[in-house]
Structure formats: C-alpha cells, structure tokens
Design an enzyme around this catalytic site. Structure first.
Site, PDB file in Angstrom:
ATOM      1  N   GLU A   1       0.849  -1.191   0.000  1.00  0.00           N
ATOM      2  CA  GLU A   1       0.000   0.000   0.000  1.00  0.00           C
ATOM      3  C   GLU A   1       0.886   1.243   0.000  1.00  0.00           C
ATOM      4  OE1 GLU A   1      -2.399   1.723  -0.442  1.00  0.00           O
ATOM      5  OE2 GLU A   1      -4.178   0.472  -0.517  1.00  0.00           O
TER       6      GLU A   1
ATOM      7  N   LYS B   1      -2.939   0.065   7.198  1.00  0.00           N
ATOM      8  CA  LYS B   1      -4.099  -0.696   6.728  1.00  0.00           C
ATOM      9  C   LYS B   1      -3.644  -2.067   6.230  1.00  0.00           C
ATOM     10  CE  LYS B   1      -8.242  -1.326   4.573  1.00  0.00           C
ATOM     11  NZ  LYS B   1      -8.045  -2.437   3.640  1.00  0.00           N
TER      12      LYS B   1
ATOM     13  N   ALA C   1      -7.820   4.762  -8.656  1.00  0.00           N
ATOM     14  CA  ALA C   1      -9.005   5.506  -8.234  1.00  0.00           C
ATOM     15  C   ALA C   1     -10.243   4.674  -8.550  1.00  0.00           C
ATOM     16  CB  ALA C   1      -9.068   6.842  -8.957  1.00  0.00           C
TER      17      ALA C   1
ATOM     18  N   GLN D   1     -14.197   3.656  -9.404  1.00  0.00           N
ATOM     19  CA  GLN D   1     -15.265   4.186 -10.252  1.00  0.00           C
ATOM     20  C   GLN D   1     -16.380   4.719  -9.364  1.00  0.00           C
ATOM     21  OE1 GLN D   1     -16.679   1.254 -12.986  1.00  0.00           O
ATOM     22  NE2 GLN D   1     -18.252   2.553 -13.876  1.00  0.00           N
TER      23      GLN D   1
ATOM     24  N   ARG E   1     -21.049 -13.071 -14.774  1.00  0.00           N
ATOM     25  CA  ARG E   1     -22.368 -12.446 -14.606  1.00  0.00           C
ATOM     26  C   ARG E   1     -23.340 -12.952 -15.672  1.00  0.00           C
ATOM     27  NH1 ARG E   1     -19.754  -6.401 -13.798  1.00  0.00           N
ATOM     28  NH2 ARG E   1     -19.694  -6.398 -11.506  1.00  0.00           N
TER      29      ARG E   1
ATOM     30  N   HIS F   1     -13.947  -4.563 -21.190  1.00  0.00           N
ATOM     31  CA  HIS F   1     -14.634  -4.701 -19.901  1.00  0.00           C
ATOM     32  C   HIS F   1     -15.283  -3.347 -19.634  1.00  0.00           C
ATOM     33  CE1 HIS F   1     -15.614  -5.508 -15.776  1.00  0.00           C
ATOM     34  NE2 HIS F   1     -14.720  -4.668 -15.299  1.00  0.00           N
TER      35      HIS F   1
END
Length: 329
Positions: free
Chosen positions: A39, A46, A86, A88, A157, A181
């Site tokens: 990280e 964390k 980042a 979505q 899915r 994707h």
C-alpha cells in the site's frame, strides 16, 4: 515460475475494497503459500492490519505467510496483482478513470520492475484493458506475461443471469462476454450453450424465451457494475473471486481457458495492438495462446468497434508527454 515450484508467492498492490476481498479469497481457498500486500505509505498500517486479520483465519484454512510488503518483496514473486487505482464513482464509466489511473499504474509498474521481478502481471484496476496495455508498455515484459482480468467477471455475470433465467446451475452454462470490460462489451450468443446444447436449440426445446428478454438480460449484465455502485458504492466480491480463479490457474499451471484481457495481433481481423477481452489458455508462464472463437458478422463488428474505442483512448492517453516514451518501446 516453473510448474514444479512448490512455494508460490503473490504480491498484491492495492489494499482497497477489491484488493482486500481478493486477499480474503486467496486465504479462503488456500491459494499460494505467501501473500504480500503493498500500500502507499499513508495506508501502510491498513495493509499491516489486514495481514494480521487475515492470518487469524489460517487455522481454519491452510498455512500461508501474510504480511505488509514493500516493492523489493516483488523480486522473487510469481505473480504481482495490481488492483490499486481511483475507484469508479456513480455516473462514471470505466474509461473515465484513464487520466487518474494511468499515472498510478506507471509508478507501480516502474517500482515492481525495478525490484527485479520476473513473474507475471495480473491487472484488475480499471479501465482494465487500457491499464493492462500500459502495464505491458511500462514494464517491457513479453505480452504473454501481462494479463488483465478482462471480461472474466462479465462472463460470470452472463452465465449466472442465463442460469437464473433457465433455472439451471451456472456451472452448466457456457457463455462468453468479449470486447472491452465496459460499455462496448458484447455477448457471444452464437456460441452460448447449456451442457453442450446450443442456447438457441435449448431455448426452443425447453422453454419459450423472447428475444427481447435476452436483450434485456444482456443489458443487465453489461450495466451490472453501475447498478451495484449506485446501491453500495463499489463492486468487489465478484471481481475478487474472478482474480482468485485466474491466480489459481497460473500458480497451478492449469492451462485453463478463461476470458481475459489478451493482447491482439489480428486474431480478429482488424483488431491489433491493444488488450481486449477474449478467451485464452492460461498457465504458469502466462498466456499460452488465445482461443479464437469464430464470431458471426454482427459479433465481429462489435469486436472491432470495441477495439476501436479502446485504441482511441490508448492513443490519446499515450500522446501525453509523460507517457509517450513508453510507446516507443
């Protein structure tokens, strides 16, 4: 990595919702003997906390070394999995994330390569097809050793949605989503089947399903992430298990056929010089070879349109000075 190596080591870069869910899936399924979690400095604690928390599950699963890692720990890893980036947000497409995540990707890949890493990259950060391409460019690795999660989750899915519609086990439904994707992905209806029976024939014999229902079913698959993000802020469980499945195929040298983000060299006519979702055989050395499903004319057009959209994003992103040099490699 060799197929006979017993101690399998995975380094995870990014301990957010997707990364931590992936780590949990590895522990639950007993995949790998060593897991390091990287990280950024301000979130290092964390990673330390997650490593400690995950280690408390080992008495119920199988032995594993789990720790907060640094980039130098990548040197002897078999697999580096990149989930950092980042997230979505509601209203954003995956392609909207390019500007934010390309710089993050470059910094990560640069540090991993600097460690002396000689394994396989597995990319899950979005937009995954673009960031898999950038990982290939920034790393200088052979294309076979840079893999994206691609349409693995989308295909899962799709299979689950069809299974619910047909009231059968999803594991007996064989169907693929190909392309980006994202919004330009498409269903390969021409090769969908239930236990080997072509879907069109199966539907005629078993139940009457209107074409409009199938269109709606696919749209639900394509837009599933938006629906989940609007409800809970992010998607992470499904992709985490998809990544665990890909990891298992690599570490165990399975030569499994999975829908992944794979480099294109004309497998599909005019689709070249990009990573995009299609089935491929994957094992200990990465992509063994793509599995080129024969597409009908409509599907081929969708594949080319999806690739064209991705290529436009890639060309625009790599036209910027800080990334342009990678395209000369």
């Amino acid at each position: 990595m060799t197929a006979t190596k017993q101690h399998k080591k995975v380094i995870l870069v990014g301990d957010g919702a997707v990364g931590s869910s992936y780590a949990f899936a590895l522990v639950n399924q007993g995949i790998a003997q060593e897991l390091g979690i990287i990280e950024i400095p301000q979130l290092f604690n964390k990673a330390v906390g997650d490593a400690e928390d995950l280690s408390h599950a080992l008495a119920f699963t199988s032995p594993k070394k789990i720790y907060a890692a640094k980039y130098e720990d990548c040197a002897d890893a078999d697999l580096v999995v990149i989930t950092a980036g980042a997230p979505q947000k509601p209203g954003e497409t995956r392609l909207d994330l390019v500007g934010k995540n390309l710089a993050i990707n470059k910094s990560i890949v640069t540090e991993v390569v600097k460690s002396g890493f000689k394994g396989i990259f597995l990319v899950a950060a979005n937009p995954v097809d673009v960031l898999t391409y950038s990982t290939w460019k920034f790393s200088g690795f052979p294309k076979e050793r840079v893999i994206g999660s691609g349409t693995s989750l989308d295909s899962a899915r799709f299979r689950q949605a069809l299974a619910e519609k047909l009231d059968v086990d999803a594991r007996s439904v064989h169907a693929y989503i190909m392309g980006e994707h994202g919004d330009s992905e498409f269903a390969v209806w021409s090769h969908a089947n239930v236990a080997g029976v072509n879907l069109e024939s199966y539907l005629k014999d078993v139940q009457n399903v209107e074409e409009a229902e199938l269109v709606e079913l696919f749209e639900g698959v394509r837009d599933a992430a938006y629906s989940i993000i609007n409800k809970k802020g992010a998607t992470f469980y499904g992709i985490a298990v998809a990544l665990a499945r890909i990891t298992k195929a690599i570490l165990n040298d399975e030569n499994a056929v999975l829908p992944l983000s794979v480099f294109q060299e004309g497998q599909y006519a005019n689709v070249t010089d990009c990573y995009i979702g299609q089935p491929a055989i994957v094992g200990a050395h990465g992509i063994v070879r793509p599995v080129n499903i024969p597409l009908n004319d409509a599907e081929q057009q969708k594949m080319e349109a999806s690739a064209k959209e991705l290529k436009a994003i890639i060309d625009e992103a790599f036209s910027k000075e800080e990334f342009a040099s990678a395209c000369k490699n």
